[in-house]
Design a protein around this motif. Structure first.
Motif, PDB file in Angstrom:
ATOM      1  N   UNK A  75     -10.413   9.578   6.244  1.00 32.49           N
ATOM      2  CA  UNK A  75     -10.739   8.431   5.396  1.00 32.49           C
ATOM      3  C   UNK A  75     -10.105   8.646   4.027  1.00 32.49           C
ATOM      4  N   UNK A  76      -9.075   7.853   3.710  1.00 27.06           N
ATOM      5  CA  UNK A  76      -8.313   8.104   2.484  1.00 27.06           C
ATOM      6  C   UNK A  76      -8.292   6.895   1.564  1.00 27.06           C
ATOM      7  N   UNK A  77      -8.055   7.198   0.310  1.00 22.74           N
ATOM      8  CA  UNK A  77      -8.079   6.167  -0.720  1.00 22.74           C
ATOM      9  C   UNK A  77      -7.018   6.442  -1.772  1.00 22.74           C
ATOM     10  N   UNK A  78      -6.510   5.361  -2.369  1.00 18.98           N
ATOM     11  CA  UNK A  78      -5.655   5.496  -3.538  1.00 18.98           C
ATOM     12  C   UNK A  78      -6.007   4.376  -4.501  1.00 18.98           C
ATOM     13  N   UNK A  79      -5.635   4.545  -5.753  1.00 23.78           N
ATOM     14  CA  UNK A  79      -5.877   3.474  -6.713  1.00 23.78           C
ATOM     15  C   UNK A  79      -4.723   3.432  -7.690  1.00 23.78           C
ATOM     16  N   UNK A  80      -4.530   2.258  -8.293  1.00 25.54           N
ATOM     17  CA  UNK A  80      -3.478   2.120  -9.289  1.00 25.54           C
ATOM     18  C   UNK A  80      -3.694   0.805 -10.017  1.00 25.54           C
ATOM     19  N   UNK A  81      -2.757   0.481 -10.884  1.00 26.44           N
ATOM     20  CA  UNK A  81      -2.729  -0.832 -11.510  1.00 26.44           C
ATOM     21  C   UNK A  81      -1.337  -1.414 -11.273  1.00 26.44           C
ATOM     22  N   UNK A  82      -1.214  -2.673 -11.481  1.00 26.08           N
ATOM     23  CA  UNK A  82      -0.062  -3.488 -11.070  1.00 26.08           C
ATOM     24  C   UNK A  82       1.302  -2.802 -10.907  1.00 26.08           C
ATOM     25  N   UNK A  83       1.890  -2.193 -11.973  1.00 32.69           N
ATOM     26  CA  UNK A  83       3.224  -1.597 -11.768  1.00 32.69           C
ATOM     27  C   UNK A  83       3.203  -0.501 -10.695  1.00 32.69           C
ATOM     28  N   UNK A  84       2.114   0.243 -10.637  1.00 28.03           N
ATOM     29  CA  UNK A  84       1.980   1.301  -9.633  1.00 28.03           C
ATOM     30  C   UNK A  84       1.791   0.733  -8.239  1.00 28.03           C
ATOM     31  N   UNK A  85       1.103  -0.388  -8.152  1.00 28.64           N
ATOM     32  CA  UNK A  85       0.894  -1.025  -6.842  1.00 28.64           C
ATOM     33  C   UNK A  85       2.235  -1.518  -6.290  1.00 28.64           C
ATOM     34  N   UNK A  86       3.103  -2.004  -7.204  1.00 27.98           N
ATOM     35  CA  UNK A  86       4.437  -2.413  -6.735  1.00 27.98           C
ATOM     36  C   UNK A  86       5.132  -1.237  -6.061  1.00 27.98           C
ATOM     37  N   UNK A  87       5.027  -0.047  -6.641  1.00 25.89           N
ATOM     38  CA  UNK A  87       5.646   1.139  -6.032  1.00 25.89           C
ATOM     39  C   UNK A  87       4.996   1.504  -4.706  1.00 25.89           C
ATOM     40  N   UNK A  88       3.726   1.220  -4.572  1.00 24.62           N
ATOM     41  CA  UNK A  88       3.019   1.569  -3.333  1.00 24.62           C
ATOM     42  C   UNK A  88       3.342   0.611  -2.201  1.00 24.62           C
ATOM     43  N   UNK A  89       4.008  -0.486  -2.515  1.00 25.43           N
ATOM     44  CA  UNK A  89       4.190  -1.525  -1.501  1.00 25.43           C
ATOM     45  C   UNK A  89       4.952  -1.030  -0.274  1.00 25.43           C
ATOM     46  N   UNK A  90       5.921  -0.141  -0.470  1.00 24.04           N
ATOM     47  CA  UNK A  90       6.637   0.405   0.684  1.00 24.04           C
ATOM     48  C   UNK A  90       5.641   1.048   1.654  1.00 24.04           C
ATOM     49  N   UNK A  91       4.826   1.938   1.118  1.00 23.17           N
ATOM     50  CA  UNK A  91       3.865   2.658   1.957  1.00 23.17           C
ATOM     51  C   UNK A  91       2.824   1.742   2.566  1.00 23.17           C
ATOM     52  N   UNK A  92       2.408   0.729   1.806  1.00 24.78           N
ATOM     53  CA  UNK A  92       1.398  -0.202   2.318  1.00 24.78           C
ATOM     54  C   UNK A  92       1.960  -0.946   3.527  1.00 24.78           C
ATOM     55  N   UNK A  93       3.205  -1.383   3.426  1.00 29.50           N
ATOM     56  CA  UNK A  93       3.833  -2.069   4.556  1.00 29.50           C
ATOM     57  C   UNK A  93       3.911  -1.142   5.778  1.00 29.50           C
ATOM     58  N   UNK A  96       0.437  -0.786   7.224  1.00 32.62           N
ATOM     59  CA  UNK A  96       0.043  -1.994   7.966  1.00 32.62           C
ATOM     60  C   UNK A  96       0.736  -1.982   9.327  1.00 32.62           C
ATOM     61  N   UNK A  97       2.023  -1.599   9.333  1.00 30.35           N
ATOM     62  CA  UNK A  97       2.782  -1.559  10.585  1.00 30.35           C
ATOM     63  C   UNK A  97       2.263  -0.497  11.536  1.00 30.35           C
ATOM     64  N   UNK A  98       1.911   0.676  10.983  1.00 33.14           N
ATOM     65  CA  UNK A  98       1.419   1.773  11.819  1.00 33.14           C
ATOM     66  C   UNK A  98      -0.080   1.646  12.086  1.00 33.14           C
ATOM     67  N   UNK A  99      -0.695   0.602  11.557  1.00 37.16           N
ATOM     68  CA  UNK A  99      -2.128   0.321  11.738  1.00 37.16           C
ATOM     69  C   UNK A  99      -3.000   1.484  11.285  1.00 37.16           C
ATOM     70  N   UNK A 100      -2.859   1.832  10.019  1.00 30.06           N
ATOM     71  CA  UNK A 100      -3.631   2.943   9.480  1.00 30.06           C
ATOM     72  C   UNK A 100      -4.689   2.448   8.487  1.00 30.06           C
ATOM     73  N   UNK A 101      -5.906   2.976   8.607  1.00 24.65           N
ATOM     74  CA  UNK A 101      -6.978   2.581   7.689  1.00 24.65           C
ATOM     75  C   UNK A 101      -6.748   3.185   6.303  1.00 24.65           C
ATOM     76  N   UNK A 102      -6.979   2.382   5.272  1.00 26.79           N
ATOM     77  CA  UNK A 102      -6.749   2.843   3.902  1.00 26.79           C
ATOM     78  C   UNK A 102      -7.535   1.964   2.955  1.00 26.79           C
ATOM     79  N   UNK A 103      -8.029   2.557   1.886  1.00 25.39           N
ATOM     80  CA  UNK A 103      -8.630   1.774   0.811  1.00 25.39           C
ATOM     81  C   UNK A 103      -7.733   1.889  -0.417  1.00 25.39           C
TER      82      UNK A 103
END
Ligand SMILES: Cc1ncc(C[n+]2csc(CCOP(=O)(O)OP(=O)(O)O)c2C)c(N)n1
Ligand code: SF4
Ligand SMILES: [Mg+2]
Lengths: 360, 255
Positions: A75-93, A96-103
């Motif tokens: 069970x994993x979590x990350x947090x950030x604010x807008x500019x950092x979330x833009x950088x996380x978008x690669x991993x988020x995609x 989502x593709x690998x169907x992994x749970x994340x907060x």
């Protein structure tokens, strides 16, 4: 009843993550959310629950650490604010593709670019319409109080595992930074490796003789299979819509006009409703709690009751597009809101309602 | 003597490791990737670590490594394998964790992830296959492409004035306090492969000690990208790659 404390929103969600049985947090400092990592480092959950807390070298790395951990069923979590979330978008995609749970927590600040460190709701599109590449959606929760920051950590993890999907908590600098009373739920123990193997049979926990090897990937070079995979994802998103759309109706029963607002803006609009009612205007507020899935049916129903709707967002107007789709031309729908880190007042909202919707 | 008299268990001198899946390798004939896969899998099999090992595949020609390795694996975004492995190992400290990466993956797009995983001293193994080119995407210039070397994006040869210098990332990470064992090998001859396997065995042994990251480079070929037949590509590698990327241990544990 758990434990009552006065906390910042960012601290409340960090504490709630530990209590929810989170196994790992991976983050990178950015205002206005650095308190999440600071709080975790100060309470040292690695000495109590065994939760791993790591400051990564970048948001890109942090989200990919989440991928690795989630791929093991943790069970994993990350947090950030807008500019950092833009950088996380690669991993988020990829997740989502690998169907992994994340907060994922986004404590939104004003943009575009480095923008401002003041609160904003300008990342609605990024959170609900993709953000990263590919045909995918996130389950998006919008807390409107410090209490909900805590509660949605637990709910978010539940949804992440129910749907094997990344879940985003779309907060903002107001909710992250303000202090309120919060009733913390009782701690839930972290799952043991044996429990993870049982509940996440897909996870990379080591290939034992009694099962095939497990692979975590978002790749399928066979387009027919990839199409099927995307259709399966879509079926999951439709199930979210049917089973887990959340919203709050405030003074809607007899409303003639309706505000639609989420998060901090909904808090402001609640005051507008009180002031309007005192003036004799029958105003209601529909607060989407999930931004995806969006409460389309509820808004569509209300469109048969009220004379006009005002979507009130701290942005140029992003959610208003979803409100318009739900209303489908039946009644006027407009947007009002300050942006770039400015915050509208209840009086400004009421004035806008009168001029754009009632008088318009 | 009849054939059936020869095919007997006691006469067996060579077999496919049981940790290779039945899937035929997708690598070009003569490519070093397959040999490195084999040496890693043999080691895991011989040490009895199939259930204890979690691998991370990169983006590059070895993106499908998980199709060939009969162990639990995750496939990372381009360059991010060390970040995945960091979390896998920290959340499963009892497991053996490795990444398998090409030079573009490890030394260009993933440089930050590589250096910081090394510097934090993550207890993982990084297997780094350096063929001096982007094999998968059709032979573009890599961070490790040699000066003067022709690729599809340096068609007249790498001009270091314009395109910068090759990155000796293995020497670089050897300087970091978090690396425990750093070595450079090749797999183009049986003797080189035997040596490389010893290094792989050591790396798995060292992971038990929890003393830091083991970084194993394999200087390799890309006959397709280099536009040479397999044997010629190995000769070219010996003549040109080895002088720039000399084989041998770079950092050995002070036991
Ligand atoms: C973010 C991103 N950028 C670019 C690519 C395209 N890409 C795929 S493999 C590759 C290069 C791989 O080269 P290397 O790591 O040297 O591996 P090799 O194929 O040579 O073994 C590139 C650029 C990608 N998949 N993702
Ligand atoms: S393109 Fe190069 S690196 Fe890729 S499989 Fe072929 S020879 Fe190997
Ligand atoms: Mg390469």
């Amino acid at each position: 009843m758990g434990e009552l404390r006065l906390m910042k929103g960012n601290e409340a969600i960090a504490e709630a993550a530990v209590r929810a049985g989170c196994d790992g947090y991976f983050g990178y400092p950015i205002t206005p959310q650095s308190e999440v990592l600071e709080y975790l480092m100060s309470v040292k959950p690695y000495e109590t629950t065994g939760m791993v807390v790591l400051q990564a070298e970048s948001e890109v790395s942090a989200i990919n650490m989440c991928y690795g951990g989630a791929g093991c069923g943790k069970m994993v979590m990350t947090s950030s604010s807008s500019p950092g979330i833009s950088l996380k978008m690669e991993g988020i995609s990829y997740m989502a593709g690998a169907e992994l749970p994340l907060l994922i927590l986004n404590v939104v600040r004003g943009g575009p670019g480095l923008g401002t460190i003041q609160p904003s709701q300008c990342d609605y599109f990024q959170a609900t319409k993709g953000g990263g590449h590919g045909d995918y959606r996130l389950y998006v929760l919008a807390p409107a109080s410090v209490q909900e920051m805590a509660d949605f950590a637990k709910l978010g993890f539940e949804m992440a595992y129910k749907y094997r999907t990344p879940v985003m908590i779309l907060s903002d600098g107001i909710i992250g930074q303000m202090m309120e009373k919060v009733d913390l739920f009782d701690p839930i123990p972290r799952r043991t490796n044996e429990e993870i193997i049982k509940t996440c049979p897909w996870a990379t926990t080591g290939k034992t003789a009694n099962r095939e090897r497990n692979i975590i990937t978002s790749l399928d070079l066979d387009s027919a299979k990839q199409e099927k995979h995307v259709f399966d994802l879509d079926a999951k998103y439709k199930r979210m819509q049917a089973e887990d759309t959340r919203f709050e109706r405030i003074m809607c029963d007899d409303a003639e006009y309706l505000l639609v607002a989420y998060g901090s803006s909904a808090r402001i609009c609640q005051k507008t409703v009180d002031v309007a009612r005192a003036e004799g205007i029958k105003l209601g507020l529909l607060r989407p709690i999930t931004l995806f899935p969006f409460p389309t049916d509820e808004i569509s129903k209300l469109a048969g009751q009220v004379k006009g709707m005002l979507s009130v967002e701290m942005s140029l107007g992003q959610m208003v597009e979803d409100v318009r789709l739900a209303v489908n031309g039946k009644i006027p729908v407009e947007h009002y809101g300050r942006t770039g880190g400015m915050i509208h007042t209840p009086a400004e909202v009421l004035a806008a309602l009168k001029s754009i919707i009632i008088g318009g | 003597m009849e054939m059936k008299d020869i095919i007997k268990p006691e006469n067996l001198v060579f077999k496919k490791t049981s940790l290779f899946t039945e899937k035929p390798l997708s690598y070009c004939p003569g490519c070093g990737h397959g040999t490195v896969h084999r040496l890693i899998l043999e080691t895991i099999e011989e040490m009895g670590l199939q259930a204890e090992t979690i691998g991370v595949a990169p983006v590059g020609c070895s993106v499908l490594a998980y199709e060939f390795m009969d162990i639990d694996m995750q496939q990372a975004a381009h360059g991010r394998a060390p970040a995945l492995a960091t979390a896998i190992k920290r959340l499963h400290p009892e497991k053996f964790v490795f990444t398998y990466q090409g030079d573009g993956d490890l030394a260009a797009i993933g440089t930050a992830e590589t250096i910081h995983a090394c510097n934090r001293g993550e207890n993982i193994i990084i297997f780094f296959v350096n063929n001096g080119i982007y094999g998968m995407t059709g032979g573009q210039m890599a961070p490790t492409t040699l000066p003067g070397m022709k690729t599809s994006t340096s068609p007249f040869g790498r001009d270091t004035e314009i395109m910068g210098n090759p990155l000796k990332i293995t020497e670089l990470v050897a300087h970091l306090p978090g690396t425990y064992y750093v070595t450079r090998n090749a797999v183009h001859t049986p003797a080189a492969a035997r040596k490389a396997k010893k290094a792989i065995q050591k790396a798995f042994e060292y992971q038990k000690l929890n003393k830091g990251l083991c970084f194993l480079e394999f200087v390799s070929n890309c006959n397709s990208g280099w536009k040479l037949p397999p044997v010629k590509s190995n000769e070219w590698m010996v003549e040109n790659m080895f002088p720039y990327y000399p084989l041998g241990d770079i950092k050995v544990p002070s036991l």
